[in-house]
Design a protein around this motif. Structure first.
Motif, PDB file in Angstrom:
ATOM      1  N   UNK A   1       0.738  -0.967  -0.119  1.00  8.61           N
ATOM      2  CA  UNK A   1      -0.135   0.110  -0.276  1.00  8.61           C
ATOM      3  C   UNK A   1       0.537   1.059  -0.263  1.00  8.61           C
ATOM      4  N   UNK A   2       0.361   2.074  -0.642  1.00  6.12           N
ATOM      5  CA  UNK A   2       1.195   3.463  -0.968  1.00  6.12           C
ATOM      6  C   UNK A   2       1.658   4.225   0.322  1.00  6.12           C
ATOM      7  N   UNK A   3       0.129   4.108   1.476  1.00  8.27           N
ATOM      8  CA  UNK A   3       0.874   4.393   2.373  1.00  8.27           C
ATOM      9  C   UNK A   3       1.912   4.401   3.051  1.00  8.27           C
ATOM     10  N   UNK A   4       2.452   2.555   3.697  1.00  5.91           N
ATOM     11  CA  UNK A   4       4.130   2.746   3.549  1.00  5.91           C
ATOM     12  C   UNK A   4       4.835   3.470   3.463  1.00  5.91           C
ATOM     13  N   UNK A   5       4.823   3.751   2.200  1.00  2.00           N
ATOM     14  CA  UNK A   5       5.972   4.889   1.537  1.00  2.00           C
ATOM     15  C   UNK A   5       5.750   5.957   1.840  1.00  2.00           C
TER      16      UNK A   5
ATOM     17  N   UNK B   1       8.136   8.004   4.494  1.00  2.00           N
ATOM     18  CA  UNK B   1       8.405   9.480   4.223  1.00  2.00           C
ATOM     19  C   UNK B   1       9.629  10.443   5.034  1.00  2.00           C
ATOM     20  N   UNK B   2       8.049  10.337   6.029  1.00  2.00           N
ATOM     21  CA  UNK B   2       6.989  11.280   6.546  1.00  2.00           C
ATOM     22  C   UNK B   2       8.912  10.853   7.978  1.00  2.00           C
ATOM     23  N   UNK B   3       9.058   9.957   8.171  1.00  2.00           N
ATOM     24  CA  UNK B   3       9.864   9.105   9.270  1.00  2.00           C
ATOM     25  C   UNK B   3      11.423  10.403   8.790  1.00  2.00           C
ATOM     26  N   UNK B   4      11.534   9.898   7.657  1.00  2.00           N
ATOM     27  CA  UNK B   4      12.935  10.075   6.789  1.00  2.00           C
ATOM     28  C   UNK B   4      13.161  12.238   6.900  1.00  2.00           C
ATOM     29  N   UNK B   5      12.204  12.479   6.435  1.00  2.00           N
ATOM     30  CA  UNK B   5      12.418  13.905   5.940  1.00  2.00           C
ATOM     31  C   UNK B   5      12.949  14.523   7.864  1.00  2.00           C
ATOM     32  N   UNK B   6      12.613  14.160   9.257  1.00  2.00           N
ATOM     33  CA  UNK B   6      13.096  14.794  10.020  1.00  2.00           C
ATOM     34  C   UNK B   6      14.372  14.337  10.590  1.00  2.00           C
ATOM     35  N   UNK B   7      14.652  13.850  10.225  1.00  2.00           N
ATOM     36  CA  UNK B   7      15.567  13.272  10.464  1.00  2.00           C
ATOM     37  C   UNK B   7      16.836  14.164   9.666  1.00  2.00           C
ATOM     38  N   UNK B   8      16.202  13.987   7.748  1.00  2.00           N
ATOM     39  CA  UNK B   8      17.123  15.206   7.635  1.00  2.00           C
ATOM     40  C   UNK B   8      17.543  16.280   7.817  1.00  2.00           C
ATOM     41  N   UNK B   9      16.200  17.383   8.422  1.00  2.00           N
ATOM     42  CA  UNK B   9      16.084  18.148   9.114  1.00  2.00           C
ATOM     43  C   UNK B   9      17.193  18.811   9.941  1.00  2.00           C
ATOM     44  N   UNK B  10      17.017  17.786  10.512  1.00  2.00           N
ATOM     45  CA  UNK B  10      18.742  17.516  11.908  1.00  2.00           C
ATOM     46  C   UNK B  10      19.346  17.652  11.772  1.00  2.00           C
TER      47      UNK B  10
END
Length: 118
Positions: A57-61, A65-74
């Motif tokens: 399901x596309x929601x897994x992706x 992505x929603x968990x990856x973005x804050x890691x990059x923002x840090x």
């Protein structure tokens, strides 16, 4: 050349430590497996069922992505992690603008229901 001596010593020591840590388990490892299930595709002992190439399901992706973005923002916070007397007002207000943009993005995601699970 003498200014590179500490770096080369560090690299040699780190290479030796990593090779030692990789080599220490080999004398203690056994070649025979006491449980034949350990040699199967899954350690649980069940035969695999279904196709491994099923569609997700596309929601897994989206969640990943929603968990990856804050890691990059840090990573953008690291320049701000200096003593306050080293940052002038431009550095302070540029970080406040960055935090404001992050807050607006978070509120947009929240309003759109991106983190809601069904």
């Amino acid at each position: 050349m003498s200014e590179f001596a500490p770096i080369s010593i560090y690299l040699v020591i780190s290479l030796l430590v990593s090779l030692i840590l990789l080599g220490v388990p080999f004398p203690f490892a056994s070649n025979s497996s006491t449980y034949p299930e350990k040699l199967s595709a899954y350690e649980c002992g069940f035969d695999p069922f279904g196709d491994a190439r099923s569609r997700f399901d596309i929601r897994f992706y989206l969640v990943s992505i929603l968990f990856l973005i804050p890691d990059l923002e840090v990573t953008f916070f690291f320049p701000w992690a200096v003593p306050p007397n080293k940052i002038d007002l431009f550095g302070f207000w540029s970080m406040m603008a960055f935090l404001f943009i992050l807050t607006i993005g978070f509120l947009y995601e929240w309003k759109r229901g991106a983190s809601d699970r069904e």
